[in-house]
Design an enzyme around this catalytic site. Structure first.
Site, short mmCIF file in Angstrom:
data_model
loop_
_atom_site.label_atom_id
_atom_site.label_comp_id
_atom_site.label_asym_id
_atom_site.label_seq_id
_atom_site.Cartn_x
_atom_site.Cartn_y
_atom_site.Cartn_z
N ASP A 84 47.94 32.43 14.16
CA ASP A 84 47.07 33.23 15.01
C ASP A 84 46.63 34.45 14.20
O ASP A 84 47.46 35.15 13.63
CB ASP A 84 47.85 33.67 16.26
CG ASP A 84 47.00 33.68 17.50
OD1 ASP A 84 45.90 34.23 17.43
OD2 ASP A 84 47.44 33.13 18.52
N ASP A 132 41.82 35.24 17.20
CA ASP A 132 41.87 35.94 18.47
C ASP A 132 40.59 36.75 18.73
O ASP A 132 40.15 37.51 17.85
CB ASP A 132 43.08 36.89 18.42
CG ASP A 132 43.44 37.47 19.76
OD1 ASP A 132 43.93 36.71 20.60
OD2 ASP A 132 43.23 38.68 19.97
N GLU A 154 38.37 32.16 19.10
CA GLU A 154 38.40 32.37 20.55
C GLU A 154 37.17 33.18 20.92
O GLU A 154 37.03 34.33 20.51
CB GLU A 154 39.67 33.13 20.93
CG GLU A 154 39.83 33.26 22.44
CD GLU A 154 40.80 34.36 22.86
OE1 GLU A 154 41.28 34.31 23.99
OE2 GLU A 154 41.05 35.30 22.07
N HIS A 158 48.18 30.03 26.53
CA HIS A 158 49.14 31.03 27.00
C HIS A 158 48.51 32.08 27.91
O HIS A 158 49.21 32.94 28.42
CB HIS A 158 49.78 31.71 25.79
CG HIS A 158 48.77 32.46 24.97
ND1 HIS A 158 47.76 31.82 24.28
CD2 HIS A 158 48.57 33.78 24.78
CE1 HIS A 158 47.00 32.72 23.70
NE2 HIS A 158 47.47 33.91 23.98
N ASP A 159 47.19 32.05 28.07
CA ASP A 159 46.50 33.02 28.93
C ASP A 159 46.08 32.38 30.26
O ASP A 159 45.56 33.09 31.13
CB ASP A 159 45.22 33.54 28.25
CG ASP A 159 45.51 34.35 27.00
OD1 ASP A 159 46.56 35.01 26.95
OD2 ASP A 159 44.67 34.32 26.07
C1 NOJ Z 1 43.45 36.86 23.49
C2 NOJ Z 1 44.86 36.37 23.49
O1 NOJ Z 1 44.87 34.99 23.72
C3 NOJ Z 1 45.59 37.16 24.55
O2 NOJ Z 1 46.86 36.66 24.81
C4 NOJ Z 1 45.63 38.60 24.11
O3 NOJ Z 1 46.19 39.39 25.13
C5 NOJ Z 1 44.24 39.13 23.79
N1 NOJ Z 1 43.44 38.21 23.05
C6 NOJ Z 1 44.32 40.39 22.99
O4 NOJ Z 1 44.79 40.12 21.70
#
Ligand code: NOJ
Length: 562
Positions: A113, A214, A256, A330-331
């Site tokens: 990541d 990210d 992302e 994970h989000d």
């Molecule tokens: C996206 C990540 O997937 C998330 O978990 C994170 O809180 C934010 N970016 C900030 O890095």
């Protein structure tokens, strides 16, 4: 000789140069919650190493490892204080190298990541930068003077509240699009970019398989114009990064990018532009939130919308881009709980989502526990939440007049802790994740839903995933075939064809707990995969059972393909 080589490569590129990641399946590990090996209640690298055989048996090709770098854990590792050191709770650099090696032995690549939109406020760069205006690191971050004694403008943090934090010592605000402990880096500063590329090369030299980037769509921000994503210099920076780091290394990169449209996706992933392999687009993920509001403002999913959006992504990129395929990370909440049925039809719906996604064109991502049909884990009180986004939102909404019940409903539907509960390995205490006290509670359903149970049951969700991964390896049609939506279906039936050379496959998914009638256009030749036992080949009008899903082929398969 040279001329011939060039001609071949031009010819190949027309049909898209084939790369290993086109036919790979990625498994995401959230290290904190995967496997604890030293009984401190926190997952770690040694724990991951101990589960590599499980992952190899599942059949995946790549692990995307959520951040393992040194971090004060304000946002569970997405706030990095040293990009070239491992978080002590997770292990050591030697263990990281061992993980890369051990994975390699099993033909698994490790994708790291890359969190470079921001650092932790404990990163040495920020510690220096905040000291005074003259500090050589000051310009690594984004500072502005107050306007009329207040924040420079109205930019909001994604984790609630203003995106500007006043630094008393120097009287200026710094920008943080996430928590105030995650200051945004200033990508306009060439030194920042060079330092990041150097760090990326450090990891590339360790033999990793690539990067998941990210919120990469934010690095080109123009804070004074309140532009946060898709800023004017974004693609210039990515091309520069590509050249300075992974461009000639045959690695996989996935960005992302929350606001990406199909046109924007081509900018990132058209191989001719030398940026990224693919992006995560989130258009389908936003379908159950109210227009113009945020993810906590719920609305029911419309299946027609889902068909429309996913089909658009399947057909629009052509040779000018590549899709990633995912329901979970994970989000995000667990897909069986979100759009399936995590009660009576848990297994059926989990398998249906697997078939629906893994038969599409693109690189599929499995988030840990998805292959077991793990579910959301509702809470009764905010004191049970650990996630910063959830907690900040709760406080903000309480002060703006929402009731606790309303907020908890949103949290239980969308909160990030749902996906972060520890991996359920077996029916023993704490699901075999740890013998210590888990950092986040284990979902109480672990006695029924766990890997040991799944491995012992040929009919489990796990074996469906294993089979789908195996099918992708054997059949080019899954990787390269064209996609066509079947338009004339009941609302709750998602059906599509894949077409490749002389083959045509049909995928049919009932996305509801009611029976649905679907007409199979012509007699199928062979059942490729199904989540219910099919006694005979579907022909003509078929009655689909709750969450029933299958794929059938219409033409001859070569003898070695089963
Ligand atoms: C996206 C990540 O997937 C998330 O978990 C994170 O809180 C934010 N970016 C900030 O890095």
């Amino acid at each position: 000789m040279i001329k011939r080589k060039i001609e071949t490569s031009i010819y190949r590129r027309e049909i898209m140069e084939r790369k290993w990641w086109h036919h790979s399946v990625v498994y995401q590990i959230y290290p904190r919650s995967f496997q604890d090996s030293n009984q401190d209640g926190i997952g770690d690298l040694r724990g991951i190493i101990s589960r590599l055989d499980y992952l190899a048996y599942l059949g995946i090709d790549v692990i995307w490892l959520s951040p393992v770098y040194e971090s004060p854990n304000d946002d569970n590792g997405y706030d990095i204080s040293d990009y070239q050191a491992i978080m002590a709770e997770f292990g050591t650099m030697e263990e990281m190298e061992e993980l890369i090696e051990e994975a390699k032995k099993r033909n698994i690549r490790i994708v790291m990541d890359l969190v470079v939109n921001h650092t932790s406020d404990e990163h040495p760069w920020f510690i220096e930068a905040r000291k005074n205006k003259e500090n050589p690191y000051r310009d690594y971050y984004i500072w502005r003077d107050p306007v009329n004694g207040e924040e420079p403008n109205g930019l909001r943090s994604i984790f609630s509240g203003p995106a500007w934090q006043l630094e008393e010592q120097t009287g200026q605000y710094f920008l943080h699009l996430y928590s105030k402990r995650q200051p945004d880096l200033n990508w306009k500063n060439k030194q920042v970019r060079q330092a990041i590329y150097q760090m990326m090369n450090f990891w590339i030299d360790k033999g990793i398989g690539g990067f998941r980037m990210d919120v990469i769509d934010m690095i080109g921000k123009e804070p004074d114009k309140e532009i946060t994503s898709n800023g004017p210099k974004l693609h210039e920076y990515l091309q520069e990064m590509n050249q300075a780091t992974f461009g000639d290394k045959n690695l996989m990169t996935v960005g992302e990018t929350w606001g990406a449209t199909t046109e924007i996706a081509k900018l990132y992933s058209n191989p001719k532009r030398n940026e990224l392999s693919m992006i995560f687009q989130f258009e389908h993920i936003g379908l159950d939130q109210q227009e113009g509001k945020d993810k906590w403002d719920l609305k029911p999913l419309s299946i027609s919308e889902l068909k429309k959006v996913l089909s658009k992504w399947q057909t629009s990129l052509g040779n000018e881009g590549w899709n990633s395929l995912f329901w979970n990370n994970h989000d995000l909440p667990r897909i069986v709980s979100r759009w399936g049925n995590d009660d009576v039809y848990r297994k059926e719906s989990a398998k249906m989502f697997a078939i629906l996604l893994h038969m599409m064109k693109g690189t599929p991502y499995i988030y840990q526990g998805e292959e077991l049909g793990m579910t959301n884990c509702p809470i009764d009180d905010i004191s049970e939440a650990k996630d910063i986004e959830t907690i900040n939102m709760y406080n903000e909404r309480i002060s703006s007049g929402f009731t606790k019940e309303e907020i908890l409903e949103s949290i239980n539907a969308k909160g990030r802790d749902n996906a972060r509960t520890p991996m359920q390995w077996n029916a023993r205490e704490h699901a075999g994740f740890t013998t210590g006290i888990p950092w986040l509670r284990v979902n109480p359903n672990y006695k029924e839903i766990n890997a040991e149970e799944a491995l012992a049951d040929q009919d489990s969700v796990f074996y469906m995933y294993k089979k789908l991964i195996d099918l992708r390896r054997k059949h080019d049609i899954i990787v390269w075939g064209d996609y066509e939506l079947v338009e004339e279906t009941p609302e709750h039936v998602f059906a599509y064809s894949r077409i490749y050379e002389d083959q045509r496959w049909l995928v049919v998914c009932n996305m509801s707990s009611e029976k649905q009638v679907f007409t199979v256009p012509r007699e199928a030749l062979r059942i490729i995969v199904s989540n219910y036992p099919l006694k005979q080949l579907p022909d003509g009008k078929v009655e689909l059972r709750p969450y029933e899903a299958f794929a059938v082929s219409y033409t001859h398969l070569r003898a070695h393909e089963t």
